[in-house]
Write a protein that holds these residues in place. Structure first.
Motif, PDB file in Angstrom:
ATOM      1  N   CYS A   1      33.152  50.985  35.942  1.00 28.07           N
ATOM      2  CA  CYS A   1      32.573  50.192  37.018  1.00 28.07           C
ATOM      3  C   CYS A   1      32.916  50.842  38.355  1.00 28.07           C
ATOM      4  CB  CYS A   1      33.095  48.763  36.968  1.00 28.07           C
ATOM      5  SG  CYS A   1      32.061  47.668  37.969  1.00 28.07           S
TER       6      CYS A   1
ATOM      7  N   CYS B   1      33.366  48.982  41.106  1.00 22.77           N
ATOM      8  CA  CYS B   1      33.913  47.980  42.020  1.00 22.77           C
ATOM      9  C   CYS B   1      35.359  48.300  42.372  1.00 22.77           C
ATOM     10  CB  CYS B   1      33.820  46.580  41.407  1.00 22.77           C
ATOM     11  SG  CYS B   1      34.913  46.302  40.014  1.00 22.77           S
TER      12      CYS B   1
ATOM     13  N   CYS C   1      33.454  40.510  39.621  1.00 25.37           N
ATOM     14  CA  CYS C   1      32.419  41.547  39.598  1.00 25.37           C
ATOM     15  C   CYS C   1      31.441  41.245  38.463  1.00 25.37           C
ATOM     16  CB  CYS C   1      33.072  42.907  39.387  1.00 25.37           C
ATOM     17  SG  CYS C   1      31.876  44.225  39.134  1.00 25.37           S
TER      18      CYS C   1
ATOM     19  N   CYS D   1      31.666  44.262  35.528  1.00 25.04           N
ATOM     20  CA  CYS D   1      32.807  44.473  34.617  1.00 25.04           C
ATOM     21  C   CYS D   1      33.606  43.210  34.380  1.00 25.04           C
ATOM     22  CB  CYS D   1      33.703  45.584  35.150  1.00 25.04           C
ATOM     23  SG  CYS D   1      34.530  45.147  36.685  1.00 25.04           S
TER      24      CYS D   1
HETATM   25 ZN    ZN Z   1      33.317  45.881  38.462  1.00 25.80          ZN
END
Ligand code: ZN
Length: 289
Positions: free
Chosen positions: A237, A239, A270, A273
């Protein structure tokens, strides 16, 4: 077997091919999205193909695929980076239909048969490519075949498959994209079509332990297969705590003020994920100045 993506050519360079096994990538994404069998297959096929498309690019390039059909999944959003990192999201992960008449997961019913497939490529230096086509089947691979022919003017064969185990873990996943280079002869096109039509399902080949190289070797038997590169493909991910704080900052002073007064902090999750970030009152206050 570890996930791996290979880039190859065949028929004396008149055909280029990308193939990958993505069992671990799809497994992790589906676990994080908590998908049920049919939505796992739809998300997994999209993750695999997006990973293959991203591998056609270089450096910091990213590819975002959005499939919006009229089926109960609503949407599938996947982004892939040229370095092999792929992540995906669906708003309706809990879809599990009976197998279709061919004994396969009924992806078409989950995705829908009408809607759009769009691809946005961020190629750096503010260079964007956007392509959109209507869905032609809802089975994903066929939709990408149509996308390549119509939006990128590149005749392609796209295959992706996912086998979901009874405990909903991913038993096998993978796919390939085979493309004709400009100037490919009719003879090559005919031979390739024949090979692809007779080809077994990619997910069963991966389940049987075949590597992406084995799969292309089977597809391009006696057709001058050359593997040029092996690259990783994996779930990751994009993020971070920092990005999450920037997003909260974007909500504006009033919103942040009420988070401080009413909740004495904030919690943000998020979509991709499912990671949850706890934000303290002090951090929220620091965003105000
Ligand atoms: Zn994420």
């Amino acid at each position: 077997m570890q996930d791996m993506l290979i880039k190859a050519t065949a028929f004396n360079g008149m055909v280029r091919a990308y193939a990958a096994n993505t069992t671990a990538l799809v497994g992790e994404a589906c676990e994080r999205q908590d998908t049920w069998a049919t939505s796992s297959a739809a998300l997994g096929r999209t993750l695999t193909i997006t990973g293959l498309i991203a591998a056609m690019h270089k450096g910091e390039d990213t590819v975002t695929v959005k499939i919006e059909g009229d089926g109960p999944m609503g949407a599938i959003i996947v982004d892939g980076h040229a370095n092999g990192a792929v992540r995906g999201y669906t708003p309706h992960p809990h879809i599990d239909f009976p197998l279709n008449s061919a004994g396969k997961l009924d992806v078409k019913r989950a995705v829908g048969e009408s809607g759009t497939l769009s691809v946005v490529k961020d190629l750096g230096l503010k260079d964007y490519f956007t392509g959109q086509v209507p869905l032609v089947s809802g089975e994903i691979s066929e939709d990408f075949t149509y996308y390549f022919a119509n939006s990128e003017q590149t005749p392609s064969a796209v295959a992706a498959g996912v086998i979901v185990d009874t405990d909903l873990s991913i038993k096998a996943a993978g796919g390939f994209i085979v493309q004709l280079m400009p100037g490919a002869s009719e003879e090559v096109i005919d031979q390739l079509e024949e090979k692809i039509n007779e080809f077994p399902s990619i997910s069963s080949l991966i389940e049987a332990g075949n590597s992406p190289e084995d799969i292309l070797a089977l597809l391009f038997k006696d057709a001058d297969l050359r593997v040029h590169e092996k690259a990783p493909v994996y779930f990751q991910c994009q993020c971070s705590r920092e990005k999450m704080l920037t997003a909260i900052e974007g909500l504006g002073t009033e919103e942040i003020q009420s988070m401080i007064e009413e909740d004495h902090g904030a919690e943000a999750t998020c979509h991709f994920c499912n990671e949850t970030y706890q934000v303290t009152e002090e951090e929220l206050k620091s965003l105000l100045f």
